[in-house]
Scaffold this motif. Structure first.
Motif, short mmCIF file in Angstrom:
data_model
loop_
_atom_site.label_atom_id
_atom_site.label_comp_id
_atom_site.label_asym_id
_atom_site.label_seq_id
_atom_site.Cartn_x
_atom_site.Cartn_y
_atom_site.Cartn_z
N ALA A 117 0.83 -1.21 0.00
CA ALA A 117 0.00 0.00 0.00
C ALA A 117 0.86 1.26 0.00
O ALA A 117 0.54 2.24 -0.68
N GLU A 118 1.95 1.25 0.74
CA GLU A 118 2.83 2.42 0.79
C GLU A 118 3.51 2.65 -0.55
O GLU A 118 3.64 3.79 -1.01
N LEU A 119 3.96 1.57 -1.19
CA LEU A 119 4.58 1.71 -2.51
C LEU A 119 3.57 2.24 -3.53
O LEU A 119 3.88 3.13 -4.34
N LEU A 120 2.37 1.71 -3.49
CA LEU A 120 1.33 2.16 -4.42
C LEU A 120 0.95 3.61 -4.15
O LEU A 120 0.69 4.38 -5.08
N ALA A 121 0.96 4.03 -2.88
CA ALA A 121 0.64 5.41 -2.52
C ALA A 121 1.65 6.38 -3.14
O ALA A 121 1.28 7.47 -3.59
N ILE A 122 2.93 5.99 -3.16
CA ILE A 122 3.94 6.85 -3.79
C ILE A 122 3.66 6.97 -5.28
O ILE A 122 3.80 8.05 -5.87
N PHE A 123 3.24 5.88 -5.90
CA PHE A 123 2.90 5.93 -7.32
C PHE A 123 1.67 6.82 -7.56
O PHE A 123 1.65 7.62 -8.50
N LEU A 124 0.66 6.70 -6.70
CA LEU A 124 -0.57 7.48 -6.86
C LEU A 124 -0.34 8.97 -6.64
O LEU A 124 -1.00 9.81 -7.23
N ARG A 125 0.58 9.28 -5.70
CA ARG A 125 0.97 10.65 -5.34
C ARG A 125 -0.08 11.38 -4.51
O ARG A 125 0.27 12.06 -3.54
N LEU A 154 -1.40 -4.75 -11.18
CA LEU A 154 -0.36 -4.54 -12.17
C LEU A 154 -0.70 -5.18 -13.51
O LEU A 154 -0.26 -4.71 -14.57
N GLU A 155 -1.48 -6.25 -13.48
CA GLU A 155 -1.80 -6.99 -14.70
C GLU A 155 -3.14 -6.59 -15.32
O GLU A 155 -3.53 -7.13 -16.36
N ALA A 156 -3.83 -5.64 -14.71
CA ALA A 156 -5.15 -5.24 -15.20
C ALA A 156 -5.05 -4.57 -16.57
O ALA A 156 -4.06 -3.88 -16.87
N ASP A 157 -6.06 -4.77 -17.41
CA ASP A 157 -6.07 -4.07 -18.69
C ASP A 157 -6.63 -2.66 -18.48
O ASP A 157 -7.10 -2.31 -17.40
N LEU A 158 -6.56 -1.86 -19.52
CA LEU A 158 -6.95 -0.45 -19.40
C LEU A 158 -8.38 -0.28 -18.93
O LEU A 158 -8.67 0.54 -18.06
N GLU A 159 -9.28 -1.06 -19.50
CA GLU A 159 -10.70 -0.90 -19.17
C GLU A 159 -10.97 -1.19 -17.70
O GLU A 159 -11.62 -0.39 -17.01
N SER A 160 -10.49 -2.31 -17.19
CA SER A 160 -10.76 -2.66 -15.80
C SER A 160 -9.98 -1.75 -14.84
O SER A 160 -10.46 -1.42 -13.76
N PHE A 161 -8.80 -1.31 -15.25
CA PHE A 161 -7.99 -0.40 -14.43
C PHE A 161 -8.72 0.91 -14.19
O PHE A 161 -8.78 1.42 -13.06
N CYS A 162 -9.32 1.45 -15.25
CA CYS A 162 -9.94 2.77 -15.18
C CYS A 162 -11.31 2.77 -14.50
O CYS A 162 -11.91 3.83 -14.31
N GLN A 163 -11.81 1.60 -14.14
CA GLN A 163 -13.11 1.53 -13.47
C GLN A 163 -13.00 1.83 -11.98
O GLN A 163 -14.02 1.90 -11.29
N GLY A 168 -6.93 6.26 -13.92
CA GLY A 168 -7.39 6.65 -15.25
C GLY A 168 -6.33 6.32 -16.28
O GLY A 168 -5.30 5.71 -15.96
N PRO A 169 -6.55 6.71 -17.53
CA PRO A 169 -5.60 6.38 -18.60
C PRO A 169 -4.18 6.89 -18.33
O PRO A 169 -3.21 6.22 -18.67
N ALA A 170 -4.06 8.08 -17.74
CA ALA A 170 -2.72 8.62 -17.48
C ALA A 170 -1.96 7.75 -16.48
O ALA A 170 -0.78 7.43 -16.67
N LYS A 171 -2.64 7.32 -15.41
CA LYS A 171 -2.01 6.45 -14.41
C LYS A 171 -1.69 5.09 -15.03
O LYS A 171 -0.67 4.48 -14.73
N PHE A 172 -2.57 4.58 -15.89
CA PHE A 172 -2.33 3.30 -16.55
C PHE A 172 -1.07 3.39 -17.40
O PHE A 172 -0.23 2.49 -17.39
N ALA A 173 -0.94 4.49 -18.16
CA ALA A 173 0.24 4.66 -19.01
C ALA A 173 1.51 4.75 -18.16
O ALA A 173 2.54 4.16 -18.51
N GLN A 174 1.45 5.46 -17.05
CA GLN A 174 2.61 5.57 -16.16
C GLN A 174 3.00 4.19 -15.61
O GLN A 174 4.19 3.85 -15.56
N GLN A 204 2.38 1.19 -16.91
CA GLN A 204 2.94 0.35 -17.96
C GLN A 204 4.38 0.76 -18.27
O GLN A 204 5.25 -0.09 -18.54
N ALA A 205 4.66 2.06 -18.20
CA ALA A 205 6.02 2.54 -18.43
C ALA A 205 6.97 2.05 -17.34
O ALA A 205 8.10 1.62 -17.62
N VAL A 206 6.51 2.08 -16.10
CA VAL A 206 7.33 1.61 -14.98
C VAL A 206 7.63 0.12 -15.13
O VAL A 206 8.77 -0.33 -14.94
N LEU A 207 6.63 -0.67 -15.50
CA LEU A 207 6.82 -2.10 -15.68
C LEU A 207 7.81 -2.40 -16.81
O LEU A 207 8.66 -3.29 -16.70
#
Length: 224
Positions: free
Chosen positions: A27-35, A61-70, A75-81, A83-86
């Motif tokens: 959760a702490e690692l994800l919080a840094i990503f979320l900002r 981490l493995e979610a596709d764009l549609e399920s991620f953004c629900q 949203g799409p910007a976070k999804f793109a970020q 995928q870039a990190v991975l």
């Protein structure tokens, strides 16, 4: 209370800088990503909620764009970020392999193959092509299958080995079920590929099966 009002030792970013990333929870690692969080919830609270909704860090981490953004806060910007990190992580592992002999870094090979294939929802078959000193030339996914299996053609594997001027290679495929136990078909395929590649003087060093745990080495069981 906003994270900026927390004691410094409890703030994820400061904790990472002081103790290293390994000291942080998912959760702490994800919080840094979320900002940032959302109204009434800190980034850590939001991260905990998302991990609960997705069922853990890996499904997120493995979610596709549609399920991620629900989900709230994504949203799409976070999804793109994400995928870039991975992809940065995968390329970092690849660069480490290219510097040394793959056989001198078995754990690095396992980590790289796991990063490449564990996320796939359907079966994929790939090769890690190497030169005569067992340094990595390229990694290629050659066949995509269904969740039940993939059709692998030795002629195509031979063709790609020649294209890379490879002297050796490591075979690998994933089991979407998560169970990295080789089937009889896996063992038969390995033998067929060994025989086909021997005709062009390319050695098959191993065949790794990627599941949920550590990739299984068929060579370690005497099956290669």
């Amino acid at each position: 209370m906003s994270i900026r009002h927390w004691p410094a030792a409890e703030r994820p970013r400061e904790k990472l800088l002081d103790q290293g990333a390994a000291a942080l929870s998912d959760a702490e690692l994800l919080a840094i990503f979320l900002r940032t969080g959302v109204a009434g919830r800190s980034a850590v609270d939001l991260a905990r909620q998302l991990l609960s909704e997705f069922g853990g860090l890996r499904p997120l981490l493995e979610a596709d764009l549609e399920s991620f953004c629900q989900h709230l806060g994504l949203g799409p910007a976070k999804f793109a970020q994400l995928q870039a990190v991975l992809e940065i992580a995968r390329r970092h592992l690849a660069e480490g392999l290219r510097r040394d002999s793959a056989l001198e870094s078995p754990q690095a090979v396992r980590a790289y193959l796991k990063a490449q294939l564990r996320h796939a929802h359907h079966e994929q078959f790939a090769c890690l092509f190497m030169d005569s000193k067992h340094r990595v030339l390229a990694f290629e996914v050659l066949f995509h299958g269904t969740i039940d299996g993939a059709s692998v053609y030795p002629r195509q594997v031979v063709k790609r080995a020649l294209a890379h001027n490879a002297a050796a290679l490591i075979l690998t495929h994933n089991h979407p079920s998560g169970v990295a136990e080789p089937s009889q078909a896996d063992r038969q395929l390995t033998q067929r590929l060994k025989e086909a590649l021997a005709l062009i003087d390319v050695r098959v060093l191993d065949h790794f099966i990627v599941g949920d745990g550590e990739p299984l080495s068929m060579a370690e069981y005497g099956w290669v």
